[in-house]
Design a protein around this motif. Sequence first.
Motif, mmCIF file in Angstrom:
data_model
loop_
_atom_site.group_PDB
_atom_site.id
_atom_site.type_symbol
_atom_site.label_atom_id
_atom_site.label_comp_id
_atom_site.label_asym_id
_atom_site.label_seq_id
_atom_site.Cartn_x
_atom_site.Cartn_y
_atom_site.Cartn_z
ATOM 1 N N ILE A 560 0.929 -1.292 0.016
ATOM 2 C CA ILE A 560 -0.084 0.166 0.200
ATOM 3 C C ILE A 560 0.948 1.154 -0.186
ATOM 4 O O ILE A 560 0.846 2.330 -0.728
ATOM 5 C CB ILE A 560 -0.897 -0.013 1.036
ATOM 6 C CG1 ILE A 560 -2.009 -1.190 0.962
ATOM 7 C CG2 ILE A 560 -1.524 1.377 1.260
ATOM 8 C CD1 ILE A 560 -2.941 -1.270 2.073
ATOM 9 N N PRO A 561 2.027 1.427 0.824
ATOM 10 C CA PRO A 561 2.752 2.728 0.911
ATOM 11 C C PRO A 561 3.403 2.666 -0.459
ATOM 12 O O PRO A 561 3.656 3.761 -0.934
ATOM 13 C CB PRO A 561 3.842 2.358 1.822
ATOM 14 C CG PRO A 561 3.205 1.445 2.800
ATOM 15 C CD PRO A 561 2.186 0.583 1.998
ATOM 16 N N TRP A 562 3.697 1.758 -1.212
ATOM 17 C CA TRP A 562 4.550 1.583 -2.538
ATOM 18 C C TRP A 562 3.325 2.444 -3.462
ATOM 19 O O TRP A 562 3.993 3.415 -4.058
ATOM 20 C CB TRP A 562 4.667 0.107 -2.999
ATOM 21 C CG TRP A 562 5.723 -0.549 -2.578
ATOM 22 C CD1 TRP A 562 6.330 -0.478 -1.230
ATOM 23 C CD2 TRP A 562 6.281 -1.734 -2.704
ATOM 24 N NE1 TRP A 562 7.166 -1.311 -0.884
ATOM 25 C CE2 TRP A 562 7.067 -2.272 -2.019
ATOM 26 C CE3 TRP A 562 5.890 -2.762 -3.832
ATOM 27 C CZ2 TRP A 562 7.874 -3.480 -1.864
ATOM 28 C CZ3 TRP A 562 6.468 -4.058 -4.028
ATOM 29 C CH2 TRP A 562 7.506 -4.303 -2.971
ATOM 30 N N PHE A 563 2.432 1.894 -3.536
ATOM 31 C CA PHE A 563 1.529 2.597 -4.766
ATOM 32 C C PHE A 563 0.826 3.908 -4.429
ATOM 33 O O PHE A 563 0.675 4.684 -5.242
ATOM 34 C CB PHE A 563 0.365 1.519 -4.978
ATOM 35 C CG PHE A 563 0.913 0.074 -5.569
ATOM 36 C CD1 PHE A 563 2.048 0.209 -6.578
ATOM 37 C CD2 PHE A 563 0.889 -1.052 -4.920
ATOM 38 C CE1 PHE A 563 2.742 -1.169 -7.290
ATOM 39 C CE2 PHE A 563 1.464 -2.221 -5.331
ATOM 40 C CZ PHE A 563 2.128 -2.046 -6.522
ATOM 41 N N LEU A 564 0.632 3.969 -2.932
ATOM 42 C CA LEU A 564 -0.148 5.267 -2.509
ATOM 43 C C LEU A 564 0.888 6.255 -2.566
ATOM 44 O O LEU A 564 0.300 7.529 -3.206
ATOM 45 C CB LEU A 564 -0.441 5.142 -1.172
ATOM 46 C CG LEU A 564 -1.567 6.165 -0.721
ATOM 47 C CD1 LEU A 564 -2.784 6.063 -1.295
ATOM 48 C CD2 LEU A 564 -1.829 6.045 0.781
ATOM 49 N N THR A 565 2.243 6.261 -2.640
ATOM 50 C CA THR A 565 3.031 7.171 -2.783
ATOM 51 C C THR A 565 3.982 6.951 -4.007
ATOM 52 O O THR A 565 5.027 7.812 -4.288
ATOM 53 C CB THR A 565 3.980 7.407 -1.478
ATOM 54 O OG1 THR A 565 5.048 6.060 -1.595
ATOM 55 C CG2 THR A 565 3.119 7.212 -0.124
ATOM 56 N N MET A 566 3.601 6.297 -4.810
ATOM 57 C CA MET A 566 4.409 5.696 -6.298
ATOM 58 C C MET A 566 5.845 5.556 -5.635
ATOM 59 O O MET A 566 6.496 6.130 -6.301
ATOM 60 C CB MET A 566 4.246 6.910 -7.166
ATOM 61 C CG MET A 566 2.927 6.452 -8.253
ATOM 62 S SD MET A 566 3.040 5.038 -8.887
ATOM 63 C CE MET A 566 1.448 4.326 -8.313
ATOM 64 N N PHE A 567 6.292 4.996 -4.744
ATOM 65 C CA PHE A 567 7.546 4.355 -4.180
ATOM 66 C C PHE A 567 8.216 5.605 -3.611
ATOM 67 O O PHE A 567 9.523 5.411 -3.062
ATOM 68 C CB PHE A 567 8.499 3.919 -5.372
ATOM 69 C CG PHE A 567 7.544 2.594 -6.031
ATOM 70 C CD1 PHE A 567 7.529 1.392 -5.591
ATOM 71 C CD2 PHE A 567 7.102 2.699 -7.115
ATOM 72 C CE1 PHE A 567 6.936 0.390 -6.158
ATOM 73 C CE2 PHE A 567 6.184 1.872 -7.993
ATOM 74 C CZ PHE A 567 6.189 0.786 -7.225
#
Length: 829
Positions: A560-567
């Motif tokens: 979820i943090p990967w995609f919510l912040t685009m890494f």
Amino acid sequence: FPLKDAEMGAFTFFASALPHDVCGSNGLPLTPNSIKILGRFQILKTITHPRLCQYVDISRGKHERLVVVAEHCERSLEDLLRERKPMRYPSYLAPEVIAQGIVKSTDHMPSEKPLPSGPKSDVWSLGIILFELSVGRKLFQSLDISERLKFLLTLDCVDDTIIVLAEEHGCLDIIKDLPENVIDLLKKCLTFHPSKRPTADELMQDKVFSEVSPLYTPFTKPASLFSSSLRCADLTLPEDISQLCKDVNSDYLAERSIEEVYYLWCLAGGDLEKELVNKEIIRSKPPICTLPNFLFEDGESFGQGRDRSSLLDDTTVTLSLCQLRNRLKDVGGEAFYPLLEDDQSNLPHSNSNNELSAAATLPLIIRERDTEYQLNRIILFDRLLKAYPYKKNQIWKEARVDIPPLMRGLTWAALLGVEGAIHAKYDAIDKDTPIPTDRQIEVDIPRCHQYDELLSSPEGHAKFRRVLKAWVVSHPDLVYWQGLDSLCAPFLYLNFNNEALAYACMSAFIPKYLYNFFLKDNSHVIQEYLTVFSQMIAFHDPELSNHLNEIGFIPDLYAIPWFLTMFTHVFPLHKIFHLWDTLLLGNSSFPFCIGVAILQQLRDRLLANGFNECILLFSDLPEIDIERCVRESINLFCWTPKSATYRQHAQPPKPTSDSSGVRSSTPFFSTECPDPPKTDLSRESIPLNDLKSEVSPRISAEDLIDLCELTVTGHFKTPTKKTKSSKPKLLVVDIRNSEDFIRGHISGSINIPFSAAFTADGELTQGPFTSVLQSFKGKVIVIVGQVAKHTAEFAAHLVKMKYPRICILDGGINKIKPTGLLTVPSPQI
């Protein structure tokens, strides 16, 4: 502005150190003064005028040392006055600045009292300079600094400041011979009380300036790249353009902007600190000599005198360009004026062209440090961006090779399709009225990429606050989620002095890659996204997918943090820049490929560990090779059928071109066209629970026809492609019973009936087509059937058997029947 005959100069000073044991009201350590200065300095770089020296850069060294780089002219007022002594700055201070003394705000309660120094103080300083030029000598040279300051304060008691200054310096006769209008101007500037002293605008109305102003062309700042102004209104070409690249004596480097020259100077081995050390501006001494004679247990020390090398030395050191010019000596004039319209294969090249071609094949990190390569890329991108949006296609094409770091901010904006009056739009947004989100923004900003000196400065925090608040206010249908600050960071860093462009880029980026992610209730969007990501893992790496599913390590726990912040919450900024250089060239499904590529770098450790170990692994993510991640992401993207990453909640497709005929932003990693309008052969939306029950992704009938290169006629006609090789790209496995298969099937497909496909142990039953299926292991295999549940189970079985690239035909055989593509085998004689 181009460098022309100017030089680059550097000078250094120290910021006041803070006590080491003091924290702010938020419990965090106080921001060092050097970082505060670094943030506030950035606005100076935006002040451009042909009659002002340009500030270029500021760097922070050890012990609060700051080094400033600026445009530098060797000829100065000192030369005009025919003196070689340093300029004494206190001589030019206005009385009100001297009268305030040394003001030190306490560390606990910063002083809010405005300082008297300001524009009117500058008018006094101008008056002193004009006085010196008029009489041809420096003032106050016979007095030491303290006496000099006292004398300036006594000018309050005199009737005529000009006469007193002239008598003090024995130049009354010279003053009396000056024209009346000059005397009048000096009196205005050297008015003792600031309230009676004119402002710069008022001073410009003086008749002295009205007489000389016609001699100078009025300066108007050129239109910025992203604005509604006409950028080519005053465009002029050289008189003899044919001779532009043929003059061997031309100094082409001097025609480049000072920012470019400084950037290339650094790449060519330029070292600010080394230059200052060589000129003995920076002096060092052994650490043992810096120890105090007495040190108490509370940290107080006695005995060591103040280090004279830490005092201000305003000497400016000229930075030599010899090393840079030598590095670029083989670069011909044509490299500085590349043609954009025609194929350049037949044009003459510089002697080092072979070297340049070789550099293009080197790893990105080496290319970014190659002086000659970067010169060529910067010039090319500079020309392309000046022609934006008309050269949008070529910007995309060149960005596939690489993006020069100096041009990254503008290039990203071009790739995101930013256009129009962005400054007017940003300025119109209310960024001051308190809103409920303010508190959360204030909490998040001090934790966002604070290792970076620029973003951690108070100025950086203020800009963060304004851009984030502008986005929240201008998107009332969306809400602020934690992570939005991380998304903002790369854009703010690259456009630190252009908040409007940072906001515009962020506003274009979020709908493209994070459509509806910031809804108040985004659970359905996130769940669909993570489900598609799970299917992508199974599609590209079934063995890893099987293991992660067995131990219960699902994407909800780490992705979820990967995609919510685009890494951006996962990687530092320098890695994000390289990752996003590629991400911006892909469509909204490209992040799935990045996620799979990251997992594949950690593959061995993930396969060897259980649930708890995997949780620990992701709580402190190991070092990821970004260049390898980018390379593998592109490969995964090219192997993924377009419709396999279909999402119901993705941004609706845009038309392929706008009214101006300029191509819209489309993925450049494959030869696929932009998203076409939805047809009867496109993928259909299915309930989220049904999507979650399927291990393998679905592909549309449109994709299947395209990949099989079948010719379609009539209503369902789609553009066909030329294949590069005669080898089949994929295998279609028809799992219906033999009778149905014989009645009509897709050309080239094989028949493995679902009812007898697997043994009780889950192994594939040996049959006539089993060997064909095994020979296609590693290529795309499409499962076609009549019952959705059966196709999903068949695909899941193959994934269990570690078959990669398994997908299901959406809608089954019934989607293909109306197209007339089903073939019937000829009867056996």
